[in-house]
Design an enzyme around this catalytic site. Structure first.
Site, PDB file in Angstrom:
ATOM      1  N   GLU A   1      -0.845 -29.862  35.771  1.00  0.00           N
ATOM      2  CA  GLU A   1       0.030 -28.694  35.960  1.00  0.00           C
ATOM      3  C   GLU A   1      -0.127 -27.660  34.852  1.00  0.00           C
ATOM      4  O   GLU A   1      -0.115 -26.456  35.087  1.00  0.00           O
ATOM      5  CB  GLU A   1       1.490 -29.148  36.049  1.00  0.00           C
ATOM      6  CG  GLU A   1       1.850 -29.857  37.341  1.00  0.00           C
ATOM      7  CD  GLU A   1       1.411 -31.299  37.408  1.00  0.00           C
ATOM      8  OE1 GLU A   1       1.491 -31.898  38.498  1.00  0.00           O
ATOM      9  OE2 GLU A   1       0.986 -31.840  36.346  1.00  0.00           O
TER      10      GLU A   1
ATOM     11  N   HIS B   1      11.470 -36.461  42.354  1.00  0.00           N
ATOM     12  CA  HIS B   1      11.046 -35.635  43.478  1.00  0.00           C
ATOM     13  C   HIS B   1      12.219 -34.889  44.107  1.00  0.00           C
ATOM     14  O   HIS B   1      12.084 -34.373  45.213  1.00  0.00           O
ATOM     15  CB  HIS B   1      10.376 -36.496  44.559  1.00  0.00           C
ATOM     16  CG  HIS B   1       9.096 -37.135  44.135  1.00  0.00           C
ATOM     17  ND1 HIS B   1       9.052 -38.250  43.343  1.00  0.00           N
ATOM     18  CD2 HIS B   1       7.799 -36.807  44.385  1.00  0.00           C
ATOM     19  CE1 HIS B   1       7.792 -38.602  43.129  1.00  0.00           C
ATOM     20  NE2 HIS B   1       7.010 -37.731  43.749  1.00  0.00           N
TER      21      HIS B   1
END
Length: 667
Positions: A406, A473
């Site tokens: 990321e 998540h």
């Protein structure tokens, strides 16, 4: 004819270089050396605040810069003054930068070499050493996509190679075969920590093998070796784009910065490298080869001294910056004039997820310089299938699968923006942005304020609970970014808003965090215009009108509000869907609260430190005299979000909203 001369510990092989190149190499090394010597005097006099010395490392900066074309970007660090001077930046601007004057490059907002300049194709560092490596990837990617046949050179030290950004950036560059020169100045110490405590391999260049990357070791104190080898490698990269790892063996003669000193360095090591001084050795070589006379050398030095003194006088005579509040606030974002695109009445009933996918597709068609990057976004179409089929429409150059990294991908997006391109980064889940947090909040957010470089980047953030996905998540982490000046935050609740706000986010030259709630993807439908259209930032949507209370929310929580009101039809409420959290539509909030006298704010995020707290404070500060009750915040528990559906139900604010709403109404 090649000339080989031994000076102290150094050998110079001129490789048939012409005299003008040899003298240019010398002058370009001498200039930063003499500037530094002057700066050390000014530091002792208190006329500059700090100094990171590159004395003894000039050959690297000068050799690399002279080997590159002036249109090719260089990303230097503290000890690379020679990059700036060889690119012929006016000295008074550098001196003004170091004194925090307006003629510098950051308007007094940052110090030393923490700046960039498009005029000279230089992108300066930030104190977090790693991000510029990934930024170089982005610049190089733009060069490759636009067939420019250009090299991008980026510097770091041996200490910086311990950071994860180094691994991520080299891995991405290798996978994508990007034309980047990764220049590692191995100067012996990371502040006071020696190399044997920084890494456990013989050479940093050895790591190239693990990345499938060509690598070289170069004597960083030998300017001829630096220039000739980098010149050769750069030409090769232009013809055959690929990354190359270069380890320059050198030494830091002075402290990490002047206050730290060098007591931790053994004297024999200092003496060895002192004898390898790149400037003194090369000067001796030129004189022994009759390429530089004493008179010529004296003239060169006098000319540099005069230049330094003249430019110092300009910098010293410049007035100190007078703070101007409007300028400071106005420079956080690049100006953006929103253009309303009229909405075609023809529409179709689609899901939230379809609105985002359709919006992305139309924007890819509209902006030929737009690139989508993310894990599994290409052939697979993303884990939510939002980019399914895009690779067939736009090709793999513009729809790019990324490694799991990321940080490097956010940095690459920044590099694309520096090179004049747009990008959309998909965080597979918003939770994963924590692995790329540093470049978001310290690079994207601050670059325009620091040196007038916008970050034309949209980061898509699939977020939120209600899907039993657990603590990694399911977060809705918008408050991490609403707190950071320089970022815009968008959080739609309906398909219509999702498509229109996405178009505006992509048009906006500033960094935008675009939150899209996963639980809404396939559960919410709406009539959405078929054609491309835009919606403005900073304009809340009034979903219902009432007189008893103002309900403020955003994202999936908006639907919790509507469900509550549906089963309580007697409640007369103004319902405001914020749509964007930064900019925030305070005008609509204040107007509604002044009318109803009561306000309740519902957010899915945990309570403490969330945006509801700031909205509550704003209402108290600006609407206190109109209130008939305290402002109420309703939010999820101050715990991580759990996996079990029973625990998640208890965690989410949805289960508590109705009772809290009725309590406030009855206050």
């Amino acid at each position: 004819m090649n000339t080989i001369i031994f000076i102290a510990y150094m050998t110079f092989n001129t490789a048939d270089l012409k005299q003008d190149i040899l003298l240019a190499l010398y002058k370009n090394m001498l200039r930063p050396r003499m500037i530094e010597e002057k700066m050390l005097i000014l530091l002792r006099q208190g006329k500059i605040s700090k100094w990171f010395s590159g004395i003894g490392q000039e050959a690297i900066s000068v050799g690399v810069t002279m080997a590159l074309n002036k249109v090719e970007y260089i990303l230097p660090m503290h000890r690379n003054l020679g990059v700036f001077t060889t690119r012929e930046i006016p000295l008074y601007r550098l001196f003004s930068q170091w004194q925090g004057k307006a003629s510098g490059f950051t308007k007094g907002r940052d110090r030393s070499f923490h700046f960039g300049t498009q005029d000279y194709k230089i992108v300066g560092m930030i104190s977090h050493l790693g991000p510029q490596l990934g930024v170089a990837d982005g610049i190089a990617l733009a060069s490759k996509l636009n067939n420019k046949n250009q090299v991008t050179a980026v510097f770091t030290g041996e200490g910086g190679t311990s950071e994860g950004d180094f691994h991520e950036a080299l891995n991405v560059a290798s996978v994508w075969q990007l034309p980047v020169l990764f220049c590692v100045e191995n100067n012996g110490y990371g502040l006071s920590t020696p190399t044997n405590e920084q890494y456990n391999c013989e050479n940093i260049a050895d790591r190239g093998l693990g990345y499938g990357m060509e690598s070289h070791i170069i004597d960083g104190n030998n300017v001829i070796e630096v220039y000739t080898k980098i010149n050769e490698i750069a030409k090769s990269i232009r013809n055959n784009p690929r990354p190359v790892l270069i380890e320059f063996k050198t030494f830091r003669i002075r402290g990490h910065e002047e206050a730290s000193g060098t007591k931790y360095v053994p004297q024999d090591l200092m003496d060895y490298w002192g004898a390898k001084d790149p400037v003194i050795n090369f000067e001796s070589f030129l004189r022994d080869e009759n390429l530089l006379t004493e008179i010529e050398n004296t003239h060169i030095k006098e000319s540099i001294i005069n230049e330094i003194n003249e430019h110092l006088e300009v910098a010293f005579s410049e007035e100190k910056i007078i703070p101007d509040l409007s300028i400071e606030l106005g420079d956080v974002f690049q100006s953006f004039e929103y253009q309303y695109i009229e909405i075609n009445k023809e529409s179709k009933n689609i899901r939230f997820v379809d609105a985002i996918s359709e919006g992305l597709k139309q924007n890819m068609e509209r902006h030929s310089n737009l690139v989508i990057m993310g894990q599994d976004v290409a052939e697979y179409g993303g884990v939510f299938k939002i980019t399914d089929g895009f690779i067939n429409l736009f090709g793999k150059d513009r729809v790019r699968n990324t490694p799991i990294c990321e940080s490097a991908i956010v940095e690459t997006a920044m590099g694309l923006s520096i090179a004049g391109m747009k990008s959309i980064v998909e965080m597979q889940f918003a939770d994963f942005v924590s692995s790329g947090f540093n470049p978001v909040v310290n690079y994207l957010a601050k670059s325009y304020y620091r040196w007038n470089q916008n970050a034309d980047v949209v980061i898509r953030m699939p977020c939120g609970g209600g899907v039993a996905a657990g603590p990694f998540h399911s977060q809705t982490n918008e408050a991490w970014f609403t707190k950071t000046p320089g970022l815009k935050v968008v959080y739609p609740a309906f398909p219509y808003d999702a498509k229109g706000l996405l178009a505006t986010a992509i048009n906006d030259p500033n960094p935008v965090l675009y939150f899209e709630h996963k639980a809404l993807y396939r559960s919410i439908r709406q009539d959405v215009p078929i054609d491309y259209y835009t919606l403005p930032f900073g304009k809340a949507s009034r979903l219902s009108e009432g007189d008893s209370i103002t309900i403020i929310s955003y994202g999936a929580a908006v639907h919790w509000v509507l469900e509550t009101l549906e089963i309580n039809p007697s409640i007369s409420a103004d319902v405001l869907d914020l749509r964007t959290l930064h900019p925030l539509d305070v005008e609509t909030i204040y107007k509604s609260v002044k009318k109803t006298g009561k306000a309740i704010i519902l957010q899915e995020d945990s309570l403490f430190g969330g945006i509801a707290s700031d909205i509550s404070a704003l209402i108290m500060e600006h609407c206190f005299q109109f209130l008939d009750a305290p402002v109420k915040r309703v939010a999820s528990l101050d715990t991580p979000i759990p996996f079990s559906s029973q625990l998640e139900h208890q965690y989410l604010a949805k289960s508590r909203f109705e009772s809290e709403l009725k309590k406030l109404l009855n206050y």
